[in-house]
Design an enzyme around this catalytic site. Structure first.
Site, PDB file in Angstrom:
ATOM      1  N   ASP A  30       7.377   8.650 -18.026  1.00 25.92           N
ATOM      2  CA  ASP A  30       6.067   8.077 -17.698  1.00 25.92           C
ATOM      3  C   ASP A  30       5.438   7.578 -18.989  1.00 25.92           C
ATOM      4  O   ASP A  30       5.600   8.211 -20.039  1.00 25.92           O
ATOM      5  CB  ASP A  30       5.171   9.120 -17.024  1.00 25.92           C
ATOM      6  CG  ASP A  30       4.085   8.459 -16.186  1.00 25.92           C
ATOM      7  OD1 ASP A  30       4.211   8.450 -14.951  1.00 25.92           O
ATOM      8  OD2 ASP A  30       3.121   7.917 -16.780  1.00 25.92           O
ATOM      9  N   ARG A 155       6.004  11.250   3.240  1.00 23.50           N
ATOM     10  CA  ARG A 155       4.556  11.231   3.505  1.00 23.50           C
ATOM     11  C   ARG A 155       3.865  12.187   2.553  1.00 23.50           C
ATOM     12  O   ARG A 155       4.407  13.277   2.281  1.00 23.50           O
ATOM     13  CB  ARG A 155       4.265  11.724   4.934  1.00 23.50           C
ATOM     14  CG  ARG A 155       4.651  10.772   6.021  1.00 23.50           C
ATOM     15  CD  ARG A 155       4.721  11.496   7.349  1.00 23.50           C
ATOM     16  NE  ARG A 155       5.735  12.558   7.307  1.00 23.50           N
ATOM     17  CZ  ARG A 155       5.915  13.461   8.254  1.00 23.50           C
ATOM     18  NH1 ARG A 155       5.152  13.484   9.318  1.00 23.50           N
ATOM     19  NH2 ARG A 155       6.848  14.386   8.136  1.00 23.50           N
ATOM     20  N   GLU A 156       2.715  11.817   2.053  1.00 26.55           N
ATOM     21  CA  GLU A 156       1.948  12.753   1.238  1.00 26.55           C
ATOM     22  C   GLU A 156       1.567  13.940   2.117  1.00 26.55           C
ATOM     23  O   GLU A 156       1.364  13.797   3.315  1.00 26.55           O
ATOM     24  CB  GLU A 156       0.685  12.077   0.690  1.00 26.55           C
ATOM     25  CG  GLU A 156       1.031  11.067  -0.383  1.00 26.55           C
ATOM     26  CD  GLU A 156      -0.193  10.410  -0.980  1.00 26.55           C
ATOM     27  OE1 GLU A 156      -1.292  11.000  -0.944  1.00 26.55           O
ATOM     28  OE2 GLU A 156      -0.049   9.283  -1.477  1.00 26.55           O
ATOM     29  N   LYS A 205      11.085  -1.238   4.603  1.00 26.55           N
ATOM     30  CA  LYS A 205       9.929  -0.417   4.204  1.00 26.55           C
ATOM     31  C   LYS A 205       8.611  -1.020   4.728  1.00 26.55           C
ATOM     32  O   LYS A 205       7.798  -0.323   5.348  1.00 26.55           O
ATOM     33  CB  LYS A 205       9.908  -0.304   2.682  1.00 26.55           C
ATOM     34  CG  LYS A 205       8.707   0.400   2.115  1.00 26.55           C
ATOM     35  CD  LYS A 205       8.661   1.870   2.498  1.00 26.55           C
ATOM     36  CE  LYS A 205       7.293   2.420   2.199  1.00 26.55           C
ATOM     37  NZ  LYS A 205       7.269   3.741   1.697  1.00 26.55           N
ATOM     38  N   ASN A 209       6.275   0.790   7.770  1.00 26.76           N
ATOM     39  CA  ASN A 209       4.872   1.192   7.605  1.00 26.76           C
ATOM     40  C   ASN A 209       3.945   0.356   8.493  1.00 26.76           C
ATOM     41  O   ASN A 209       2.967   0.871   9.037  1.00 26.76           O
ATOM     42  CB  ASN A 209       4.452   1.076   6.135  1.00 26.76           C
ATOM     43  CG  ASN A 209       4.769   2.345   5.363  1.00 26.76           C
ATOM     44  OD1 ASN A 209       5.364   3.269   5.908  1.00 26.76           O
ATOM     45  ND2 ASN A 209       4.377   2.408   4.103  1.00 26.76           N
ATOM     46  N   CYS A 261      -0.976   3.765   1.229  1.00 31.48           N
ATOM     47  CA  CYS A 261       0.199   3.024   1.718  1.00 31.48           C
ATOM     48  C   CYS A 261      -0.103   2.096   2.885  1.00 31.48           C
ATOM     49  O   CYS A 261       0.059   0.881   2.759  1.00 31.48           O
ATOM     50  CB  CYS A 261       1.292   4.006   2.102  1.00 31.48           C
ATOM     51  SG  CYS A 261       1.777   5.053   0.720  1.00 31.48           S
TER      52      CYS A 261
HETATM   53  C1  UGA Z   1       3.038   6.743   4.955  1.00 29.34           C
HETATM   54  C2  UGA Z   1       4.319   6.785   5.804  1.00 29.34           C
HETATM   55  O1  UGA Z   1       4.141   7.695   6.907  1.00 29.34           O
HETATM   56  C3  UGA Z   1       5.510   7.246   4.952  1.00 29.34           C
HETATM   57  O2  UGA Z   1       6.700   7.194   5.734  1.00 29.34           O
HETATM   58  C4  UGA Z   1       5.644   6.313   3.742  1.00 29.34           C
HETATM   59  O3  UGA Z   1       6.695   6.723   2.877  1.00 29.34           O
HETATM   60  C5  UGA Z   1       4.337   6.336   2.954  1.00 29.34           C
HETATM   61  O4  UGA Z   1       3.260   5.900   3.816  1.00 29.34           O
HETATM   62  C6  UGA Z   1       4.482   5.376   1.800  1.00 29.34           C
HETATM   63  O5  UGA Z   1       4.617   4.169   2.042  1.00 29.34           O
HETATM   64  O6  UGA Z   1       4.600   5.820   0.652  1.00 29.34           O
HETATM   65  P1  UGA Z   1       1.276   8.566   4.059  1.00 29.34           P
HETATM   66  O7  UGA Z   1       0.399   7.398   3.792  1.00 29.34           O
HETATM   67  O8  UGA Z   1       1.505   9.553   2.975  1.00 29.34           O
HETATM   68  O9  UGA Z   1       2.749   8.080   4.534  1.00 29.34           O
HETATM   69  O10 UGA Z   1       0.656   9.395   5.283  1.00 29.34           O
HETATM   70  P2  UGA Z   1       0.742   9.320   6.887  1.00 29.34           P
HETATM   71  O11 UGA Z   1       1.027  10.669   7.379  1.00 29.34           O
HETATM   72  O12 UGA Z   1       1.644   8.248   7.343  1.00 29.34           O
HETATM   73  O13 UGA Z   1      -0.759   8.943   7.266  1.00 29.34           O
HETATM   74  C7  UGA Z   1      -1.341   7.683   6.942  1.00 29.34           C
HETATM   75  C8  UGA Z   1      -2.690   7.532   7.605  1.00 29.34           C
HETATM   76  O14 UGA Z   1      -2.534   7.363   9.027  1.00 29.34           O
HETATM   77  C9  UGA Z   1      -3.629   8.729   7.419  1.00 29.34           C
HETATM   78  O15 UGA Z   1      -4.926   8.249   7.129  1.00 29.34           O
HETATM   79  C10 UGA Z   1      -3.604   9.419   8.753  1.00 29.34           C
HETATM   80  O16 UGA Z   1      -4.793  10.104   9.036  1.00 29.34           O
HETATM   81  C11 UGA Z   1      -3.416   8.237   9.703  1.00 29.34           C
HETATM   82  N1  UGA Z   1      -2.818   8.603  11.007  1.00 29.34           N
HETATM   83  C12 UGA Z   1      -1.529   9.044  11.062  1.00 29.34           C
HETATM   84  C13 UGA Z   1      -3.550   8.474  12.175  1.00 29.34           C
HETATM   85  O17 UGA Z   1      -4.729   8.053  12.162  1.00 29.34           O
HETATM   86  N2  UGA Z   1      -2.958   8.780  13.371  1.00 29.34           N
HETATM   87  C14 UGA Z   1      -1.684   9.216  13.448  1.00 29.34           C
HETATM   88  O18 UGA Z   1      -1.205   9.480  14.580  1.00 29.34           O
HETATM   89  C15 UGA Z   1      -0.950   9.369  12.259  1.00 29.34           C
END
Ligand code: UGA
Length: 435
Positions: A30, A155-156, A205, A209, A261
């Site tokens: 880094d 996912r985070e 990707k 998403n 993301c």
């Molecule tokens: C997302 C993708 O799920 C991952 O597969 C991907 O690797 C990542 O982006 C990335 O591109 O790096 P992340 O953003 O960490 O992961 O979290 P998610 O669990 O996907 O949630 C994203 C948002 O969607 C959150 O604000 C969550 O509250 C919302 N969400 C999720 C909903 O409103 N409803 C749902 O049913 C699911």
């Protein structure tokens, strides 16, 4: 294998730690010396369940180390992963300056006869692999290397289990030698591997998403119809989700998607499709629905409280989702800021996100009162808004919550609570898309 990861953010650090855990030797690079110093001292700059243990264990086993030197990393590794940020620009397109700089830096340290696989793990627009290849060739005429696209789907909040047990590993490659080496890296994960060309891997990707964002906007649009008709969006989501072709995941209605993301990737995919002359208008609607969710929520709050100015409002949750300290593009933070802008007195609690929200200047602590417990937040509140579905909110003493509130009114922006239970407890309870 000997691996190098350039960029120690969410993707780089978690990937590095997991690769070390399965037995590879990993050097994480880094250019932020403070971050490298902290990591060398055993301090983890992000909160991610399980990550701290993983890093400590693998550093102790001498399988994981940190440096600020790309030369050190590239010299000691067969495979060099790029995991640097690809932030959005004002028009939604992707800023690739970090990727370009790292490509030049790799070119600058590649030695003659030293074959390396350069892997792009950052989320990038289709055709970036071609640019990385051209760049390395331009700055190092004799370089012996292949470029591979290997998008990350973690996912985070559950990054470690996601990385250790992936649904699939995508390897976009034009070279059999590079593909074979990449398969060796991932072999211990025992996950299905999909080998594609580089452009397809890059597109997978953004398409994945954007599709997940579309599912969320779809159910949020259905939630609005449920509200207008008296139906319950949770039952509708269960009913359609039981169809295996649809699936129940990512059909949770609420305040919409946020984070670093989905909003950025949907915007990027819209921009990419326009640049390629094949505009993806459906995604513009996905965005429009998402951006309207907060207006609808605040509108419903206004319907009850009439004027928000001078109202005491408690907010539970600041992070963009539970189990993370990440507050970037968090709908919860936007909610708080919009209430403050209307003159409301907001008291907020979050288990992990408050510190970063202040540090990154996303919230003004002179305008929002940040408190150490959920109960502290509700003192004298005329409404409690749930903005992030942390599990700990389910285990509160709601008799105490009710006793402390000025008015027992709850707006659940993530449909976390059971409506019947909350009403039995004496709350005026309102959810998203539920009667
Ligand atoms: C997302 C993708 O799920 C991952 O597969 C991907 O690797 C990542 O982006 C990335 O591109 O790096 P992340 O953003 O960490 O992961 O979290 P998610 O669990 O996907 O949630 C994203 C948002 O969607 C959150 O604000 C969550 O509250 C919302 N969400 C999720 C909903 O409103 N409803 C749902 O049913 C699911």
């Amino acid at each position: 294998m000997e691996l190098c990861i350039i960029g120690s953010g969410y993707v780089g650090l978690v990937s590095g730690a997991c690769f070390a855990e399965i037995g590879h030797h990993v050097v994480c690079v880094d250019n932020d010396q403070r971050k490298v110093d902290a990591l060398q001292a055993g301090k983890i700059p992000i909160y991610e369940p399980g990550l701290e243990d993983l890093v400590h264990r693998n550093v102790a086993a001498k399988r994981l180390r940190f440096t600020n030197s790309i030369e050190d990393g590239v010299d000691h590794s067969q495979i060099v992963f790029i995991a640097v940020p690809t932030p959005p620009q004002a028009d939604g397109s992707v800023d690739l300056t970090y990727i370009e700089r790292v490509a030049r830096e790799i070119a600058g340290v590649l030695k003659p006869g030293q074959y390396r696989v350069v892997v792009d793990k950052s989320t990038v627009p289709v055709k970036t692999g071609e640019k990385v290849t051209e760049t390395i060739k331009r700055y190092n005429k004799g370089a012996d290397f292949d470029v591979v696209s290997n998008p990350e789907f973690l996912r985070e909040g559950c990054a470690v289990p996601d990385l250790m047990n992936p649904d699939r590993v995508v390897i976009g490659s034009a070279s059999q030698k590079a593909t074979d080496l990449m398969k060796q890296v991932y072999e211990p994960f025992k996950a299905p591997i999909l080998v594609t060309d580089i452009n397809s891997a890059e597109l997978i990707k953004h398409a994945a998403n954007s599709f997940l964002s579309l599912k969320i906007s779809y159910i949020n649009a259905v939630a609005a119809i449920c509200e207008a008709s008296g139906a319950d969006v949770e039952m509708v989501a269960d009913g359609i989700g039981m169809d295996k072709r649809i699936g129940r995941n990512f059909l949770n209605a609420g305040l919409g998607y946020g984070g670093s993301c989905f909003p950025k990737d949907v915007k990027a995919f819209i921009a990419i499709s326009k640049q390629l002359g094949t505009p993806f208008k459906l995604l513009e609607e996905v965005e429009r629905i998402n951006e309207g969710m907060l207006d609808r929520f605040i509108g419903k709050l206004r319907d009850v409280l009439w004027v928000l100015k001078d109202k005491h409002i408690a907010v539970w949750g600041l992070t963009f989702k539970p189990d993370t300290d990440d507050v970037r593009n968090s709908v919860a933070i936007e909610l708080v800021n919009r209430l403050v802008a209307e003159g409301a007195h907001v008291t907020a609690y979050d288990p992990k996100g408050a510190e970063k929200a202040v540090e990154w200047k996303l919230l003004d602590p002179t305008k929002v009162k940040l408190v150490p417990t959920p109960i502290d937040a509700v003192n004298g509140a005329e409404a409690l808004l749930l903005a992030t579905e942390w599990k700990e909110f389910l285990n509160q003493d709601f008799a105490e919550v009710k006793a402390r509130m000025h008015t027992p009114l709850i707006f659940d922006g993530r449909n976390l609570f059971n409506p019947g239970t909350m009403r039995e407890l004496g709350f005026d309870y309102r959810a998203v898309g539920r009667p």
